[in-house]
Design an enzyme around this catalytic site. Structure first.
Site, PDB file in Angstrom:
ATOM      1  N   TYR C 291      -0.335   7.946  21.207  1.00 35.42           N
ATOM      2  CA  TYR C 291      -0.828   6.994  20.451  1.00 35.42           C
ATOM      3  C   TYR C 291       0.739   6.315  20.401  1.00 35.42           C
ATOM      4  CZ  TYR C 291      -3.262   4.706  16.580  1.00 35.42           C
ATOM      5  OH  TYR C 291      -3.722   3.961  16.044  1.00 35.42           O
ATOM      6  N   TYR C 341      -5.233  -2.807  21.474  1.00 36.93           N
ATOM      7  CA  TYR C 341      -5.106  -2.039  20.279  1.00 36.93           C
ATOM      8  C   TYR C 341      -6.749  -1.782  19.718  1.00 36.93           C
ATOM      9  CZ  TYR C 341      -4.569   0.036  15.281  1.00 36.93           C
ATOM     10  OH  TYR C 341      -4.733   0.918  14.491  1.00 36.93           O
TER      11      TYR C 341
END
Lengths: 329, 139, 388
Positions: C291, C341
């Protein structure tokens, strides 16, 4: 709009691209003149002698007065008709009407780019030749859904010499419904923005109330004496809900820090340093570091805090490098 | 203002212009609109501006342009020849606000002796009112 | 019992990524779920469970109606923003392994650029414990995800060497992957060290290219039982282990009161759990999707998952580990920095592709096991994927 309606609308819309605003170049109502320039210069506070001081201008490299370049578009403006009988129709008005009739009634100028190729002199007549240069694809912005349209105007003098060009970009959009009561009534409602206020509830209001009075408190468990910050209703060590507080000396050192650059928020003063401070009492506190050049802030720096009024509504602990605090104390 | 004009050689990329605070008043807005022959009622009739969701009359684009241009020529001096003025518009300027204008030399074109100054005008209520650049040719 | 190999990812899909999808979040979610089912060779009628983020604006039953999904016996939501990315896998695996559901859809769709933008900061009128929590920070100006992460980053930079170079290497390695990924927002748009250094400051020490994008798009993943997975179209992607944790002394994004903040204990716990379930260790992991809302957070996770010792991740990265021929090809889709994203769920999709051998930047080496993680700073987690 259904997909079919949108397609039909856009087919009509993009027909406007390339259209001229005027059938032939539109001549300025007046030639470039000293009276309008003086009026403009007075209001704008522009004391540039190149615009208004004939004696200086005669002795300058140019040898004569010029019009302020930023007045490029002024000479061809429509004037009082806009406020009285209504803006005279032109190619742009047709496009605006087309937008309005499909609900895109919002209008927002977003960019004006002017380029100058020659300086206009007193007596010049200005001829404007403008086209609808570009209409964007549909865009969704914070204002709403709409299209950017751009006009390109070319300004020439009586000799056909290109004085300048202007690209004007406007967003035509469907304005969101604003409930009537949310509209501000008058400018008197405008207040200077302050920092965002910490919400005060049962578990924290006492801390902020003390801060308003100039003190930083640290919560202490009455049962096991453990200090804790930020305040919480129960001691994590012994589960007691009994507590009191001590006042912090605000002696500390920087444990970590950041400098805020973007986005900037109204009501905050920049440069803006926020740090995690290790207090002498052993707890940590997030607060601003001030009175120091951004480049000088470092982890481990000794700081001393004091509670200060940072704006009309807000009292906050602010930390200074120890040396500066001693100087100003 | 100074009647001296900066020389191209005196200017360095990164030079900052002196910041200026401009009080936004009803008079500046209305008279600025009229001095630029902009007779749109939203710049001189508060009620019309309020119907558009704003608290009061708001500054027209040509006044913002003028203030940005002046900010740079006040610094450069009168022999500077303006080549371009590019303005991106942000939040409206409304009476009662204070707009702080700042600028910095962003580019120097040696072949044309043209410098480009990036300018930012932020009002104290809503933030960015105008940002853009002014290019001037210096002796 | 261990959940290892009890369930598998059998269908994956992303919508296109953009700055302006031009359609509703419900539609993005529906398209992603439809395409993931199609990828699996399943029909909407096969679905009996759904899970998403608490932050997702699309109600599961609205989505079920839109897609034509029928009766549901399991639905759940995972809190804490990007910390939920592999939390969806965690939920689906528990439901499938325990028999509460047979086929679970994990989804996330957002108009993160054209709609609400997380960079616009936090503030709210409600007097909740959460609002009071933010109140300790917002008056001082600390109110964006970048500002919270920058506070940890400053501390981590203080304790390590070459951290800035490693942050650049992460950003550029991922951009180089995106340059070759037609689905990525930054397809064919490389950048240089100079571009990186000159980029706009966001919150020092973070600059623009240290920060992920804000995107519009949707991603979906279908998880079902191992038995069923064997009969479907693609190589099943087994869930070997999946951990989720909120370590002690946690605040949402502002855990500034732990003895040392340049570390992420929640991820340490999640890693321990996932390794235990799977019997794997860091040495077994061939590639990763880590991440990457901001470059520094990738470094700390490498330490949590045991790829290197604490405070040595910069050196690990600077050895070229993330590159196609490196020790741990990472974020081969370009990551959230350079693909899009979608709150890490596009990362779960990419991790499944890596196991299938289908990544657009598939490493030359054999990829048996892939790590995928959730957002950190909040309660977080991670999953280990591999062949069944």
């Amino acid at each position: 709009m259904t997909p079919e309606q949108r397609q039909a609308f856009e087919e009509g819309l993009y027909q406007f691209v390339g259209r001229s605003l005027h059938p032939e170049p539109k001549r300025s109502y007046d030639t470039v003149n000293g009276a309008m320039i003086r009026q403009w210069a007075e209001v704008m506070g522009d004391r540039n002698p190149a615009y208004t001081d004939a004696d200086w201008a005669a002795s300058s490299a140019r040898g004569h007065l010029i019009a302020p370049p930023a007045m490029l578009y002024v000479w061809n403006q429509e004037g009082y008709a806009v406020a009285s009988t209504g803006r005279p129709g032109d190619g742009l008005a047709d496009l605006v009407a087309y937008f309005d009739s499909h609900g895109f009634t919002g209008s927002l100028g977003t960019n004006v780019d002017q380029e100058y190729f020659a300086e206009a002199k007193l007596g010049d007549a200005i001829y404007e030749d403008a086209v609808i240069e570009e209409i964007s694809e549909q865009k969704s912005t914070a204002r709403g859904l709409g299209y950017f349209l751009q006009t390109l105007a070319k300004f020439r003098n009586q000799d056909g010499e290109l004085i300048g060009t202007q690209r004007f970009r406007v967003f035509k959009f469907i304005p969101p419904e604003v409930p009537a009561q949310e509209k501000p009534e008058s400018a008197t409602e405008l207040e200077l923005p302050t920092r965002i206020q910490a919400p005060r509830g049962q578990d924290n209001a006492w801390w902020w109330d003390a801060c308003d009075e100039g003190r930083v408190l640290i919560q202490r468990c009455k049962s096991c004496q453990t200090l804790r910050h930020p305040p919480r209703p129960m001691c994590g060590e012994c589960q007691s809900t009994e507590w009191d507080s001590i006042e912090s000396s605000l002696d500390g050192e920087i444990y970590s820090f950041v400098e805020m650059h973007y986005p900037k928020f109204p009501g905050y003063q920049y440069p803006l340093i926020v740090a995690v401070i290790s207090l002498a009492e052993g707890t940590r506190l997030v607060a601003n570091v001030v009175g120091i050049d951004s480049a000088e802030v470092r982890i481990g720096l000794k700081v001393k805090g004091r509670v200060e009024q940072v704006d009309e509504k807000t009292m906050l602990p602010q930390f200074y490098p120890v040396d500066a605090a001693e100087v100003s104390a | 203002m100074s009647y001296n004009t900066l020389r191209f050689s005196e200017v360095t990329v990164g030079d900052k212009l002196p910041a200026e605070d401009i009080a936004i008043t009803s008079s500046l807005i209305s008279c600025g609109a009229l001095a630029t022959r902009d007779f749109e009622p939203c710049h001189h009739v508060p009620k019309v501006a309020q119907e558009m969701g704003l608290p009061d009359v708001f500054m027209n684009i040509l006044t913002s342009q003028a203030l940005m241009a002046r900010f740079v020529t006040d610094w450069s001096g009168p022999e500077a020849v303006m080549k371009a003025l590019k303005v991106k518009l942000g939040a409206p300027n409304v009476p009662g606000m204070l707009m702080t204008v700042t600028g910095e030399v962003a580019d120097k074109d040696d072949s044309q002796q043209v410098i480009t100054v990036k300018v930012l005008g932020e009002n104290n209520i809503w933030g960015m009112h105008m940002e853009g650049s002014v290019s001037i040719q210096l002796p | 019992m261990s959940i290892c190999d009890k369930s598998a990812i059998v269908g994956i899909a992303n919508t296109e990524f953009s700055k302006n999808s031009g359609r509703s979040e419900l539609q993005l979610a529906a398209e992603a779920v439809r395409d993931a089912l199609k990828d699996a060779g399943l029909s909407p009628a096969d679905v009996d469970g759904m899970t998403t983020f608490t932050l997702d604006n699309t109600d599961e039953i609205e989505l079920a109606r839109a897609v034509g999904i029928g009766d549901l016996t399991f639905y759940s939501r995972v809190p804490h923003g990007g910390g939920a990315a592999t939390g969806l896998v965690h939920q689906a695996v528990m439901a499938v392994a325990s028999g509460m559901a047979e086929c679970v859809v994990c989804y996330r769709a957002l108009n993160g650029r054209s709609g609400h933008r997380y960079s616009s900061g936090v503030s709210g009128p409600l007097l909740t414990a959460d609002a009071i929590h933010w109140g300790w920070y917002t008056p001082y100006g600390l109110m964006t995800p970048a500002s919270w992460v920058a506070m940890y980053s400053q501390r981590y930079m203080h304790l390590t060497t070459d951290c800035q170079d490693a942050m650049f290497e992460i950003a550029q390695a991922q951009r180089d992957y995106a340059v070759r990924n037609p689905a990525a927002f930054f397809y064919e748009q490389p950048f240089s060290r100079e571009d990186y250094d000159q980029a706009k400051k966001i919150v020092s020490p973070l600059k623009l290219l240290d920060c992920c994008q804000e995107s519009d798009g949707g991603s979906a993943v279908i998880i079902t039982t191992a038995e069923r997975a064997r009969d479907l179209r693609h190589t099943p992607v087994a869930i070997k282990g999946v951990g989720q944790a909120a370590a002690a002394n946690m605040e949402s994004m502002t855990s500034f009161y732990r003895p040392e903040i340049a570390a992420i204990p929640s991820m340490d716990i999640a890693a321990r759990e996932a390794y235990q379930q799977s019997g794997l260790s860091a040495a077994d992991i061939d590639a990763a999707v880590i991440y990457d809302a901001f470059t520094p957070i990738v470094l700390w996770q490498l330490e949590s998952w045991g790829f290197c010792e604490p405070y040595t991740a910069p050196q690990f990265v600077l050895d070229g580990a993330f590159r196609p021929d490196g020790r741990l090809p990472t974020n081969t889709h370009g990551g959230q920095l350079s693909e899009a994203y979608i709150h890490g769920v596009n990362g779960v999709v990419e991790a499944a592709k890596l196991v299938r051998g289908d990544s657009v930047n598939q490493p030359a080496k054999t990829v048996d096991h892939v790590l995928v993680t959730s957002g950190v700073g909040v309660p977080t987690g991670g999953a280990l994927l591999g062949k069944l």
